[in-house]
Design a protein around this motif. Sequence first.
Motif, short mmCIF file in Angstrom:
data_model
loop_
_atom_site.label_atom_id
_atom_site.label_comp_id
_atom_site.label_asym_id
_atom_site.label_seq_id
_atom_site.Cartn_x
_atom_site.Cartn_y
_atom_site.Cartn_z
N SER A 21 -10.47 4.77 3.37
CA SER A 21 -9.93 4.86 2.01
C SER A 21 -8.78 3.89 1.81
O SER A 21 -8.16 3.89 0.76
CB SER A 21 -9.46 6.29 1.73
OG SER A 21 -10.56 7.18 1.80
N TYR A 22 -8.50 3.07 2.82
CA TYR A 22 -7.44 2.08 2.71
C TYR A 22 -7.73 0.93 3.68
O TYR A 22 -8.50 1.07 4.63
CB TYR A 22 -6.07 2.69 3.03
CG TYR A 22 -6.02 3.35 4.39
CD1 TYR A 22 -5.68 2.63 5.53
CD2 TYR A 22 -6.34 4.70 4.54
CE1 TYR A 22 -5.66 3.22 6.77
CE2 TYR A 22 -6.32 5.31 5.78
CZ TYR A 22 -5.98 4.56 6.89
OH TYR A 22 -5.96 5.15 8.13
N TYR A 42 -10.47 -0.91 -5.81
CA TYR A 42 -9.36 -0.18 -5.19
C TYR A 42 -8.07 -0.59 -5.90
O TYR A 42 -8.03 -1.55 -6.65
CB TYR A 42 -9.21 -0.58 -3.72
CG TYR A 42 -10.10 0.12 -2.73
CD1 TYR A 42 -9.67 0.32 -1.42
CD2 TYR A 42 -11.36 0.59 -3.07
CE1 TYR A 42 -10.46 0.94 -0.48
CE2 TYR A 42 -12.16 1.21 -2.14
CZ TYR A 42 -11.71 1.38 -0.85
OH TYR A 42 -12.51 2.01 0.07
N TYR A 43 -6.99 0.15 -5.61
CA TYR A 43 -5.66 -0.34 -5.95
C TYR A 43 -5.27 -1.38 -4.90
O TYR A 43 -5.71 -1.30 -3.75
CB TYR A 43 -4.64 0.81 -5.94
CG TYR A 43 -4.70 1.67 -7.18
CD1 TYR A 43 -3.85 1.44 -8.26
CD2 TYR A 43 -5.63 2.70 -7.28
CE1 TYR A 43 -3.91 2.22 -9.40
CE2 TYR A 43 -5.70 3.49 -8.42
CZ TYR A 43 -4.84 3.25 -9.48
OH TYR A 43 -4.91 4.01 -10.61
N PRO A 74 -7.63 -0.60 -10.19
CA PRO A 74 -9.07 -0.84 -10.27
C PRO A 74 -9.46 -1.36 -11.65
O PRO A 74 -8.81 -1.03 -12.64
CB PRO A 74 -9.66 0.55 -10.02
CG PRO A 74 -8.63 1.27 -9.24
CD PRO A 74 -7.31 0.77 -9.75
N PHE A 93 -5.07 -2.44 0.38
CA PHE A 93 -5.98 -1.84 -0.59
C PHE A 93 -6.04 -0.35 -0.31
O PHE A 93 -6.08 0.06 0.86
CB PHE A 93 -7.39 -2.43 -0.46
CG PHE A 93 -7.49 -3.90 -0.75
CD1 PHE A 93 -7.19 -4.39 -2.00
CD2 PHE A 93 -7.89 -4.79 0.23
CE1 PHE A 93 -7.28 -5.75 -2.28
CE2 PHE A 93 -7.99 -6.14 -0.03
CZ PHE A 93 -7.69 -6.62 -1.28
N ASP A 95 -7.57 3.68 -1.96
CA ASP A 95 -8.27 4.48 -2.94
C ASP A 95 -7.32 5.52 -3.51
O ASP A 95 -6.60 6.19 -2.76
CB ASP A 95 -9.47 5.17 -2.27
CG ASP A 95 -10.21 6.08 -3.22
OD1 ASP A 95 -10.16 7.29 -3.03
OD2 ASP A 95 -10.82 5.57 -4.18
#
Length: 292
Positions: A21-22, A42-43, A74, A93, A95
Amino acid sequence: MVTYENLHDTLSFYNIDCRQSYYISSGNPIFDFPKAPFRMDYYALCICTAGEINIEIDSKKYKVDAHSFLIAAPSTIVRFLKTSKDFMMKLLFFDKNFLIKNISNPFIIEKMNLFSEGSYSIVKTAAKNSLQIQNLLDYLKKKSRKKGKFTEEIIRTIIFNLLLEAAEIIEKESSTRPEKEEGKKDLFLKFSQLIRENIRQHRTVQFYADQLCVSNKYLIEIIKKACGKTPHEVIDETLLKEAYVMLGNPDFIISEIAFELQFNSASAFGRFFKKQTSISPSEYRTKENIQS
């Protein structure tokens, strides 16, 4: 020409299989970049540590050099144009669902006012501020390598710290901006998120007003105060971003793009695109050397 529509595809360009998730980069030099525009899923927080890069974000061009950072949400569309030989960057990055796990407020990131340009900010900062962000990214990388009972919580805490540091820097850069009333700001944040999630299916102001349980008139008033644009203008800008991504993929013919974006015909899509950009979709493809 290939279009990288999301982060997973983009990272695969570098043979990175990101199933977490990253993702935290090594900060090593990068010698090759995707040539096609891609949509962030993603951010992202990226900081230039050396050299410079020319980059296009949501069709606007920027030159980013050392001690400058980009933070993006996003749906932001990114295209790498040119880099210096000594260019290096560190990036993260992540989530959003990973970050806000066990947090009751789903808009906690948006409340930090990180995105001065709608879905992103590019900020030139002092060397000491840049070093603070770089040190946190290094610490995050170190902690992510260790798997323990509290690893995920530690990583979340460091990411929050990074975002708050970035938010503080951005706040100093924009301290002259007036504060918005809290309730109205929440409405703007919800409107922005709804557009990102529904733009391919819905582009009427009425749809978003209904989803937010407010009148058209009230929504127009709040959005205008929040960003200086009408809801319709924000919708059109988001729709144009989707059009850029799809036009960058040579596998799509223009009539298919028109259909996917809910236009009645290719000519209707063409009129919309030309009104926004002053050139037709086919002229844009010719200009960018995109051959279907």
